[in-house]
Write a protein that holds these residues in place. Structure first.
Motif, mmCIF file in Angstrom:
data_model
loop_
_atom_site.group_PDB
_atom_site.id
_atom_site.type_symbol
_atom_site.label_atom_id
_atom_site.label_comp_id
_atom_site.label_asym_id
_atom_site.label_seq_id
_atom_site.Cartn_x
_atom_site.Cartn_y
_atom_site.Cartn_z
ATOM 1 N N GLY A 1 53.642 30.740 27.335
ATOM 2 C CA GLY A 1 52.431 29.864 26.541
ATOM 3 C C GLY A 1 51.790 30.756 26.011
ATOM 4 N N GLU A 2 50.990 30.250 25.114
ATOM 5 C CA GLU A 2 49.534 30.984 24.574
ATOM 6 C C GLU A 2 48.682 31.040 25.966
ATOM 7 O OE1 GLU A 2 47.723 29.253 21.458
ATOM 8 O OE2 GLU A 2 49.683 29.180 19.896
ATOM 9 N N HIS A 3 48.203 32.437 26.557
ATOM 10 C CA HIS A 3 46.846 32.210 27.256
ATOM 11 C C HIS A 3 46.144 33.301 26.915
ATOM 12 C CE1 HIS A 3 50.721 34.969 28.725
ATOM 13 N NE2 HIS A 3 49.778 35.581 29.416
ATOM 14 N N LEU A 4 45.118 33.769 27.910
ATOM 15 C CA LEU A 4 44.380 34.174 27.577
ATOM 16 C C LEU A 4 43.598 34.465 28.980
ATOM 17 C CD1 LEU A 4 41.977 33.475 24.376
ATOM 18 C CD2 LEU A 4 43.897 35.236 24.669
ATOM 19 N N LYS A 5 43.247 36.153 29.508
ATOM 20 C CA LYS A 5 42.612 36.208 30.931
ATOM 21 C C LYS A 5 41.016 37.184 30.830
ATOM 22 C CE LYS A 5 47.263 37.816 32.652
ATOM 23 N NZ LYS A 5 48.143 38.407 33.023
ATOM 24 N N TYR A 6 40.381 37.124 31.319
ATOM 25 C CA TYR A 6 38.561 37.088 31.539
ATOM 26 C C TYR A 6 38.295 37.810 32.860
ATOM 27 C CZ TYR A 6 38.535 34.580 26.788
ATOM 28 O OH TYR A 6 38.120 34.124 25.885
ATOM 29 N N ILE A 7 37.651 38.922 32.674
ATOM 30 C CA ILE A 7 37.114 39.571 33.668
ATOM 31 C C ILE A 7 36.041 39.391 33.644
ATOM 32 C CG2 ILE A 7 36.929 41.101 35.757
ATOM 33 C CD1 ILE A 7 39.300 41.314 35.254
ATOM 34 N N CYS A 8 34.763 38.852 34.834
ATOM 35 C CA CYS A 8 33.022 38.885 34.323
ATOM 36 C C CYS A 8 32.542 40.760 34.845
ATOM 37 C CB CYS A 8 32.709 37.926 34.556
ATOM 38 S SG CYS A 8 32.616 36.663 34.363
ATOM 39 N N PHE A 9 31.881 40.587 34.843
ATOM 40 C CA PHE A 9 31.876 42.281 35.206
ATOM 41 C C PHE A 9 29.786 42.154 34.725
ATOM 42 C CE2 PHE A 9 35.495 43.345 33.359
ATOM 43 C CZ PHE A 9 36.157 44.673 34.122
ATOM 44 N N SER A 10 29.711 42.524 36.094
ATOM 45 C CA SER A 10 28.581 42.863 35.602
ATOM 46 C C SER A 10 27.822 44.822 36.517
ATOM 47 C CB SER A 10 27.200 42.133 36.822
ATOM 48 O OG SER A 10 26.282 42.468 37.494
ATOM 49 N N ALA A 11 27.393 45.365 36.134
ATOM 50 C CA ALA A 11 27.421 46.968 35.784
ATOM 51 C C ALA A 11 28.125 47.292 35.841
ATOM 52 C CB ALA A 11 25.942 47.402 37.066
ATOM 53 N N GLU A 12 29.424 47.243 35.071
ATOM 54 C CA GLU A 12 31.377 47.244 35.093
ATOM 55 C C GLU A 12 31.759 47.367 37.127
ATOM 56 O OE1 GLU A 12 32.622 48.545 32.792
ATOM 57 O OE2 GLU A 12 30.753 48.182 31.576
ATOM 58 N N ARG A 13 31.096 46.438 37.404
ATOM 59 C CA ARG A 13 31.601 46.336 38.856
ATOM 60 C C ARG A 13 32.093 44.778 38.322
ATOM 61 N NH1 ARG A 13 29.573 45.412 44.883
ATOM 62 N NH2 ARG A 13 30.415 44.545 45.607
ATOM 63 N N PRO A 14 33.243 43.858 38.780
ATOM 64 C CA PRO A 14 34.159 42.362 37.796
ATOM 65 C C PRO A 14 33.420 41.686 39.360
ATOM 66 C CG PRO A 14 35.772 44.071 38.817
ATOM 67 C CD PRO A 14 34.948 45.324 38.706
ATOM 68 N N ILE A 15 33.028 40.777 39.173
ATOM 69 C CA ILE A 15 32.340 39.532 40.010
ATOM 70 C C ILE A 15 33.280 38.620 39.627
ATOM 71 C CG2 ILE A 15 30.352 40.593 40.016
ATOM 72 C CD1 ILE A 15 29.559 38.512 37.946
ATOM 73 N N SER B 1 37.569 48.857 48.368
ATOM 74 C CA SER B 1 36.473 49.155 48.723
ATOM 75 C C SER B 1 35.332 49.364 48.310
ATOM 76 C CB SER B 1 36.202 50.261 49.762
ATOM 77 O OG SER B 1 36.482 51.421 49.191
ATOM 78 N N PHE B 2 35.499 49.794 46.882
ATOM 79 C CA PHE B 2 34.288 49.557 45.957
ATOM 80 C C PHE B 2 33.832 48.302 45.890
ATOM 81 C CE2 PHE B 2 33.615 49.859 40.997
ATOM 82 C CZ PHE B 2 32.565 49.666 40.895
ATOM 83 N N LEU B 3 35.007 47.683 45.719
ATOM 84 C CA LEU B 3 35.349 46.419 44.801
ATOM 85 C C LEU B 3 34.528 45.237 46.346
ATOM 86 C CD1 LEU B 3 38.806 45.288 43.328
ATOM 87 C CD2 LEU B 3 36.321 46.021 42.107
ATOM 88 N N SER B 4 34.830 45.394 47.354
ATOM 89 C CA SER B 4 34.247 44.364 48.221
ATOM 90 C C SER B 4 32.647 44.620 48.689
ATOM 91 C CB SER B 4 35.304 44.141 48.776
ATOM 92 O OG SER B 4 35.346 45.536 49.857
ATOM 93 N N THR B 5 31.870 45.935 48.417
ATOM 94 C CA THR B 5 30.672 45.662 48.832
ATOM 95 C C THR B 5 30.138 44.020 48.059
ATOM 96 O OG1 THR B 5 30.537 47.898 48.715
ATOM 97 C CG2 THR B 5 28.405 47.095 48.648
ATOM 98 N N PRO B 6 29.195 43.409 49.677
ATOM 99 C CA PRO B 6 28.878 41.687 49.297
ATOM 100 C C PRO B 6 27.276 42.070 48.066
ATOM 101 C CG PRO B 6 29.087 42.296 51.505
ATOM 102 C CD PRO B 6 29.758 44.164 51.260
#
Length: 205
Positions: free
Chosen positions: A55-69, A8-13
Motif C-alpha cells: 500500500g501507500e508507504h514512505l521511508k526515511y533516513i536521518c543523516f548527520s554530516a551525511e552519515r545515517p543515524i 565499517s564507516f557506518l558503525s563507528t560509534p
C-alpha cells in the motif's frame, strides 16, 4: 556486498548530544538511490527485520554530516483498531472513507552505534512535522494522524510519550486470527499522534 563495503564507516560509534549532532537532515528516500541502504540497515539492525511495505508507504533516513543515524518507515494504517477508533470517534463509514489519511509507523530504528540521549523523541518530532507534506507530494493527499505499536516486552514507549504521542491502550496479545482467548503474542501498546488540531473533524466528516 554494498552493505558490507560501507559497514565499517557506518558503525563507528558516536557519543554526543542532540545539539552537537546538528544539523540533522531527515530525507524521504523511497524511490531514490538510498532505498537499498535503508532496506539493509533495517534488515540487519531492526529486531523485526525488513519486509516490503504494501500500500501507500514512505521511508526515511536521518543523516548527520551525511552519515545515517536513524531510519523510519510509515505505511497504510491497519483497518480496524478498537482503541484508536474509539478515540477518533468515527463511524464505520467515515473509517472506510478516510483511513487513507492515517499513517502507521511500522519501523523506527536508531542505529546501535549511535549513543545520543533524547535523540529518538527529537527525531519523532521532526518527522511528524514533515510527513504530511511528503505524503501529499507522493500520494496527493495529506496525513492527519500517526499511530504505532510498541512491544511492551521490549520497550517502554518513552520516546513516543516524550514526543507527545498519546497512549491509547494495549492489545490483548491474542493475535489477528486467533479464535481463542489465550495470549499468543506479546502485548502491544498503541500510541497515536494527531497532526492537526481539528483531526477528529477532518477524519469523521
Amino acid at each position: 556486498m554494498w552493505f558490507e563495503d560501507c559497514k565499517s564507516f557506518l558503525s563507528t560509534p558516536i557519543h554526543t548530544t542532540v545539539k552537537k549532532l546538528q544539523p540533522i537532515e531527515i530525507r524521504q528516500i523511497r524511490r531514490t538511490r538510498h532505498e537499498k541502504l535503508f532496506n539493509g540497515l533495517i534488515e540487519h539492525h531492526h529486531y523485526l527485520g525488513y519486509t516490503q511495505p504494501v500500500g501507500e508507504h514512505l521511508k526515511y533516513i536521518c543523516f548527520s554530516a551525511e552519515r545515517p543515524i536513524a531510519c523510519f518507515a510509515f505505511s497504510s494504517a491497519p483497518y480496524k483498531l478498537l482503541h484508536r477508533d474509539r478515540f477518533i470517534g468515527w463511524s464505520a463509514e467515515a473509517l472506510e472513507r478516510n483511513r487513507h489519511l492515517l499513517a502507521y509507523n511500522s519501523r523506527f530504528l536508531i542505529l546501535p552505534w549511535i549513543h545520543v540521549p533524547h535523540l529518538a523523541s527529537h527525531l519523532l518530532g521532526k518527522c511528524a512535522g514533515i510527513i504530511s507534506a511528503d505524503w501529499q507530494t507522493v500520494y496527493q493527499h495529506p496525513i492527519y494522524w500517526l499511530e504505532t505499536f510498541v512491544d511492551t516486552e521490549r520497550f517502554k514507549g518513552t520516546c513516543y510519550r516524550a514526543a507527545n504521542w498519546q497512549f491509547l491502550g494495549n492489545t490483548s496479545g491474542r493475535g489477528k486470527y486467533n479464535k481463542t482467548h489465550k495470549q499468543l503474542t506479546s502485548i502491544k501498546a498503541l500510541y497515536g499522534l494527531p497532526l492537526v488540531k481539528d483531526f477528529q473533524k477532518m477524519l469523521c466528516e
